[in-house]
Scaffold this motif. Structure first.
Motif, PDB file in Angstrom:
ATOM      1  N   ARG A  49      27.237  39.266  62.678  1.00 32.67           N
ATOM      2  CA  ARG A  49      27.536  40.260  61.638  1.00 32.67           C
ATOM      3  C   ARG A  49      27.583  39.613  60.250  1.00 32.67           C
ATOM      4  O   ARG A  49      27.184  40.225  59.256  1.00 32.67           O
ATOM      5  N   THR A  82      24.017  39.197  58.946  1.00 31.26           N
ATOM      6  CA  THR A  82      23.333  40.440  58.568  1.00 31.26           C
ATOM      7  C   THR A  82      24.143  41.297  57.603  1.00 31.26           C
ATOM      8  O   THR A  82      23.819  42.460  57.372  1.00 31.26           O
ATOM      9  N   GLU A  83      25.203  40.715  57.018  1.00 28.02           N
ATOM     10  CA  GLU A  83      26.024  41.453  56.060  1.00 28.02           C
ATOM     11  C   GLU A  83      25.215  42.076  54.927  1.00 28.02           C
ATOM     12  O   GLU A  83      25.397  43.249  54.590  1.00 28.02           O
ATOM     13  N   TRP A 119      23.401  45.114  56.113  1.00 30.81           N
ATOM     14  CA  TRP A 119      24.360  46.161  56.475  1.00 30.81           C
ATOM     15  C   TRP A 119      24.855  46.883  55.229  1.00 30.81           C
ATOM     16  O   TRP A 119      24.949  48.112  55.203  1.00 30.81           O
ATOM     17  N   GLN A 129      22.350  49.163  54.076  1.00 30.45           N
ATOM     18  CA  GLN A 129      22.073  50.217  55.060  1.00 30.45           C
ATOM     19  C   GLN A 129      20.570  50.309  55.364  1.00 30.45           C
ATOM     20  O   GLN A 129      19.998  51.392  55.446  1.00 30.45           O
ATOM     21  N   ARG A 135      19.053  48.711  58.167  1.00 32.74           N
ATOM     22  CA  ARG A 135      18.643  48.538  59.559  1.00 32.74           C
ATOM     23  C   ARG A 135      19.743  49.025  60.492  1.00 32.74           C
ATOM     24  O   ARG A 135      20.919  49.049  60.134  1.00 32.74           O
ATOM     25  N   SER A 136      19.328  49.394  61.725  1.00 36.25           N
ATOM     26  CA  SER A 136      20.288  49.781  62.751  1.00 36.25           C
ATOM     27  C   SER A 136      21.011  48.539  63.268  1.00 36.25           C
ATOM     28  O   SER A 136      20.600  47.408  63.003  1.00 36.25           O
ATOM     29  N   GLU A 137      22.070  48.754  64.058  1.00 40.95           N
ATOM     30  CA  GLU A 137      22.823  47.628  64.613  1.00 40.95           C
ATOM     31  C   GLU A 137      21.945  46.780  65.528  1.00 40.95           C
ATOM     32  O   GLU A 137      22.027  45.549  65.521  1.00 40.95           O
ATOM     33  N   ARG A 139      19.698  44.699  63.422  1.00 42.84           N
ATOM     34  CA  ARG A 139      20.442  43.621  62.766  1.00 42.84           C
ATOM     35  C   ARG A 139      20.722  42.480  63.743  1.00 42.84           C
ATOM     36  O   ARG A 139      20.667  41.304  63.376  1.00 42.84           O
ATOM     37  N   SER A 190      18.188  39.309  53.628  1.00 43.92           N
ATOM     38  CA  SER A 190      17.689  40.432  52.831  1.00 43.92           C
ATOM     39  C   SER A 190      16.374  40.112  52.109  1.00 43.92           C
ATOM     40  O   SER A 190      15.962  40.858  51.220  1.00 43.92           O
TER      41      SER A 190
END
Length: 292
Positions: free
Chosen positions: A101, A104-105, A108, A111, A113-115, A118, A159
């Motif tokens: 997590r 991929t902060e 996230w 917003q 990509r999906s979980e 990620r 990113s």
């Protein structure tokens, strides 16, 4: 010459140092003083200087955390992202989040990509920076300093930023680990055509990675050239003594290191001429009134 991603045009950044009883600013700290700088796609720009010269202020300006007091900071791509790898890898990572997590902060927050996407992205980036996929559910405290910095690098990559600011990325690490992290950064740049701004007080680190160097003193760039040119023909006296103060090969235990005499000037009371004049071995009367 490659595309210019970011340009600073006569940028000043001032902070209030003293106010009168009416709340009006009567004295300012001049952290950046007329910065002119261009960052080109695919290069590593090294920014080197002593503590207090304005390097951290420059990093915050580039990241958009500060705005110029005067002057302009222009980006070629207004939507282009910038990421930063901080000096202390532990304090820059959220201790409550698992590594996948953390990596991929940025996506996230955006917003994008999906979980599931990620998680896949985290596994791909972890592999690229040398973190095993089975470690991605662990918390940051379970890793060594070098591994945490690898995690921080993976987070910066997530990113696909236009520019990555590296703020003293190895100063908190052991010597052997420093070399591994620098070599990783070089390899990633070659693979992904990354653009770095490497901020450091360590001339050897800047020498290892940089294509071009900006030497800072008292909030100004006093000299800017290619790394090879700076090493062969340093022109400003500050650059000359800065290069002369770095440890040499064959240094033995007990040998004294060469230090620059004196101290940097008070940024709230900068002299009208060259800020380095009081410490300069080549100073002349004209230096006290005008910049070289």
């Amino acid at each position: 010459m490659s595309e210019v991603l970011l340009e600073l045009d006569s940028v000043h950044v001032n902070f209030p140092a003293r106010k009168n009883w009416l709340g009006r600013v009567t004295e300012q700290v001049h952290a950046l003083n007329g910065m002119d700088l261009r960052i080109h796609r695919g290069e590593t720009l090294g920014v080197v200087g002593e503590s207090g010269c304005g390097k951290s202020t420059l990093a915050q300006l580039l990241m958009g955390m500060l705005k110029p007091s005067t002057g302009a900071c222009q980006r070629a791509n207004a939507a282009g992202s910038m990421q930063m790898v901080f000096q202390d890898p532990l304090s820059s990572l959220d201790p409550r989040l698992p590594v996948w997590r953390i990596i991929t902060e940025p996506v996230w927050i955006q917003q994008r990509r999906s979980e599931r996407e990620r998680r896949q992205l985290a596994e791909t980036l972890a592999q690229q920076v040398g973190i095993r996929a089975e470690y991605l559910d662990r918390l940051p405290h379970a890793f060594s300093g070098g591994q945490r910095q690898r995690i921080a690098i993976a987070r910066a990559l997530s990113s696909d930023p236009d520019i990555i600011v590296l703020d003293e990325p190895t100063s908190e690490l052991d010597i052997s680990v420093q070399a591994q992290i620098l070599n990783l950064l070089v390899a990633l740049q070659q693979q992904r055509n990354l653009t770095y701004v490497l901020i450091s007080h360590n001339v050897s680190v800047v020498r290892h990675m940089s294509d071009r160097v900006a030497v800072m003193y008292a909030g100004r760039i006093v000299e800017e050239a290619s790394m090879s040119e700076i090493l062969r023909h340093p022109r400003h006296p500050y650059t000359q003594v800065l290069l002369g103060s770095r440890p040499k090969e064959g240094l033995k235990k007990g040998d004294a290191l060469h230090c620059i005499p004196g101290a940097p000037p008070d940024l709230a009371r900068l002299p009208p001429g060259c800020a380095f004049a009081e410490r300069c071995p080549h100073r002349r009367p004209v230096c006290e009134q005008s910049l070289p």
